[in-house]
Design a protein around this motif. Structure first.
Motif, mmCIF file in Angstrom:
data_model
loop_
_atom_site.group_PDB
_atom_site.id
_atom_site.type_symbol
_atom_site.label_atom_id
_atom_site.label_comp_id
_atom_site.label_asym_id
_atom_site.label_seq_id
_atom_site.Cartn_x
_atom_site.Cartn_y
_atom_site.Cartn_z
ATOM 1 N N ASP A 1 33.958 17.141 -6.705
ATOM 2 C CA ASP A 1 35.468 15.981 -6.344
ATOM 3 C C ASP A 1 36.768 16.100 -5.039
ATOM 4 O O ASP A 1 36.195 15.382 -4.613
ATOM 5 N N LYS A 2 37.083 17.487 -5.858
ATOM 6 C CA LYS A 2 37.896 17.809 -4.888
ATOM 7 C C LYS A 2 37.611 18.002 -3.460
ATOM 8 O O LYS A 2 38.707 18.244 -2.435
ATOM 9 N N LEU A 3 36.687 18.841 -3.372
ATOM 10 C CA LEU A 3 35.662 19.139 -1.874
ATOM 11 C C LEU A 3 35.813 18.254 -1.222
ATOM 12 O O LEU A 3 36.215 17.760 -0.054
ATOM 13 N N GLN A 4 34.824 16.627 -2.291
ATOM 14 C CA GLN A 4 34.804 15.212 -1.820
ATOM 15 C C GLN A 4 36.861 15.086 -1.443
ATOM 16 O O GLN A 4 35.918 14.488 0.212
ATOM 17 N N LYS A 5 37.208 15.105 -2.033
ATOM 18 C CA LYS A 5 38.328 14.549 -1.266
ATOM 19 C C LYS A 5 39.200 15.032 -0.316
ATOM 20 O O LYS A 5 39.779 14.741 0.619
ATOM 21 N N ALA A 6 38.737 15.945 -0.403
ATOM 22 C CA ALA A 6 39.651 17.217 0.801
ATOM 23 C C ALA A 6 38.948 17.285 2.364
ATOM 24 O O ALA A 6 39.261 17.208 3.172
ATOM 25 N N LEU A 7 37.692 17.039 1.940
ATOM 26 C CA LEU A 7 36.230 16.719 3.612
ATOM 27 C C LEU A 7 36.974 15.162 3.893
ATOM 28 O O LEU A 7 37.226 15.626 5.041
ATOM 29 N N ALA A 8 37.288 14.479 3.182
ATOM 30 C CA ALA A 8 37.848 13.205 3.438
ATOM 31 C C ALA A 8 38.913 12.956 3.957
ATOM 32 O O ALA A 8 39.077 11.982 4.869
ATOM 33 N N ASN A 9 40.544 13.892 3.732
ATOM 34 C CA ASN A 9 41.614 13.918 4.341
ATOM 35 C C ASN A 9 41.362 14.831 6.107
ATOM 36 O O ASN A 9 42.397 14.520 6.328
ATOM 37 N N LEU A 10 40.325 15.242 6.328
ATOM 38 C CA LEU A 10 40.110 15.961 7.721
ATOM 39 C C LEU A 10 40.416 14.773 8.540
ATOM 40 O O LEU A 10 39.935 13.394 8.041
ATOM 41 N N THR A 11 40.765 15.464 9.273
ATOM 42 C CA THR A 11 40.892 13.875 10.608
ATOM 43 C C THR A 11 38.731 13.917 10.745
ATOM 44 O O THR A 11 38.237 15.189 10.764
ATOM 45 N N GLU A 12 38.769 12.568 11.615
ATOM 46 C CA GLU A 12 37.701 12.716 12.375
ATOM 47 C C GLU A 12 36.694 13.326 13.373
ATOM 48 O O GLU A 12 35.622 14.202 12.963
ATOM 49 N N ALA A 13 37.483 14.043 13.985
ATOM 50 C CA ALA A 13 36.904 15.149 15.156
ATOM 51 C C ALA A 13 37.045 16.762 14.404
ATOM 52 O O ALA A 13 36.146 17.126 13.990
ATOM 53 N N GLN A 14 37.299 17.207 12.904
ATOM 54 C CA GLN A 14 37.643 18.165 12.583
ATOM 55 C C GLN A 14 36.652 17.798 11.357
ATOM 56 O O GLN A 14 36.078 18.782 11.082
ATOM 57 N N ARG A 15 36.321 17.118 10.651
ATOM 58 C CA ARG A 15 35.228 16.212 10.059
ATOM 59 C C ARG A 15 33.684 16.376 10.455
ATOM 60 O O ARG A 15 32.898 17.384 10.448
ATOM 61 N N VAL A 16 33.766 16.268 11.798
ATOM 62 C CA VAL A 16 32.159 16.389 12.440
ATOM 63 C C VAL A 16 32.094 17.501 12.879
ATOM 64 O O VAL A 16 31.214 18.221 12.243
ATOM 65 N N ALA A 17 33.318 18.152 13.405
ATOM 66 C CA ALA A 17 32.846 19.445 13.665
ATOM 67 C C ALA A 17 32.426 20.890 12.555
ATOM 68 O O ALA A 17 31.844 21.878 12.463
ATOM 69 N N PHE A 18 32.833 20.284 11.786
ATOM 70 C CA PHE A 18 33.030 21.530 10.926
ATOM 71 C C PHE A 18 31.517 20.817 9.558
ATOM 72 O O PHE A 18 30.709 22.266 9.598
ATOM 73 N N LYS B 1 42.917 23.507 6.314
ATOM 74 C CA LYS B 1 43.192 22.640 5.768
ATOM 75 C C LYS B 1 42.234 22.134 4.444
ATOM 76 O O LYS B 1 42.986 21.970 3.503
ATOM 77 N N LEU B 2 41.455 22.277 4.411
ATOM 78 C CA LEU B 2 40.637 22.633 3.599
ATOM 79 C C LEU B 2 41.322 23.853 2.545
ATOM 80 O O LEU B 2 41.629 23.637 1.180
ATOM 81 N N ARG B 3 41.653 25.136 2.521
ATOM 82 C CA ARG B 3 41.822 26.350 1.978
ATOM 83 C C ARG B 3 43.128 25.350 1.108
ATOM 84 O O ARG B 3 43.350 25.873 0.594
ATOM 85 N N LYS B 4 44.284 24.827 1.893
ATOM 86 C CA LYS B 4 45.375 24.426 1.075
ATOM 87 C C LYS B 4 45.565 23.306 0.173
ATOM 88 O O LYS B 4 45.615 23.621 -0.816
ATOM 89 N N ASP B 5 44.476 22.278 0.376
ATOM 90 C CA ASP B 5 43.626 20.938 -0.260
ATOM 91 C C ASP B 5 42.771 21.770 -1.978
ATOM 92 O O ASP B 5 42.755 21.300 -3.075
ATOM 93 N N ILE B 6 42.328 23.189 -1.407
ATOM 94 C CA ILE B 6 41.557 23.249 -2.538
ATOM 95 C C ILE B 6 41.760 24.909 -2.746
ATOM 96 O O ILE B 6 41.374 25.326 -1.998
#
Length: 171
Positions: free
Chosen positions: A112-129, A163-168
């Protein structure tokens, strides 16, 4: 005192005449009673094999009764077997794991935390990641697909990781 020759089904000629006389009627009886799915032809053959195996014990006047009873019992056994097979096909395997309930709960919370953290990324970051980590694409491939430089891809992925490290905390 020995039995007369006509009383012995083990004589091939007499057995053949019994087979020829009753096999078609026996097949029809089984077919009408149970249908074609349970192979009535096979049960007719099995019944006559059993008659041959017990030929010394059965008199010719009892042969028809023996064959019909044996074939009917074979079909009943097959019906019972098919019911068991059907029951086991309908039974769903139990879904269980060897992990403790605490571990399963922590895993669920982490997802759940991972999904929320991924949703908080910008679209450009999420697509590349996602292209890099999920699809396994290299930086050059991502750059070509997104029509950006390799350095821009690196910056987006490293920004996403930070950003993911910071959120999780557990990552």
């Amino acid at each position: 005192m020995s039995k007369p020759l006509h009383e012995n089904i083990c004589e091939e000629r007499l057995f053949s005449s019994i087979f020829n006389k009753h096999s078609k009627d026996l097949h029809n009886f089984l077919y009408y009673k149970y249908g074609d799915l349970l192979n009535p032809k096979d049960k007719v053959q099995e019944a006559f094999v059993k008659l041959w195996q017990n030929c010394a014990k059965i008199s010719p006047d009892k042969a028809k009764s023996f064959v019909f009873t044996t074939a009917n019992n074979l079909m009943l056994n097959e019906v019972a077997h098919q019911k068991v097979v059907l029951k086991h096909q309908q039974t769903k395997p139990k879904h269980y794991t060897n992990e403790s309930p605490e571990f399963l709960m922590q895993e669920s919370e982490y997802n759940d935390k991972l999904q929320k953290a991924l949703a908080n990324l910008t679209e450009a970051q999420r697509v590349a990641f996602m292209m890099n980590r999920v699809e396994g694409k290299r930086f050059k491939e991502i750059a070509a697909l997104l029509d950006i430089s390799t350095k821009a891809v690196e910056k987006r992925i490293y920004g996403a990781l930070a950003k993911l490290r910071k959120d999780i905390e557990e990552l």
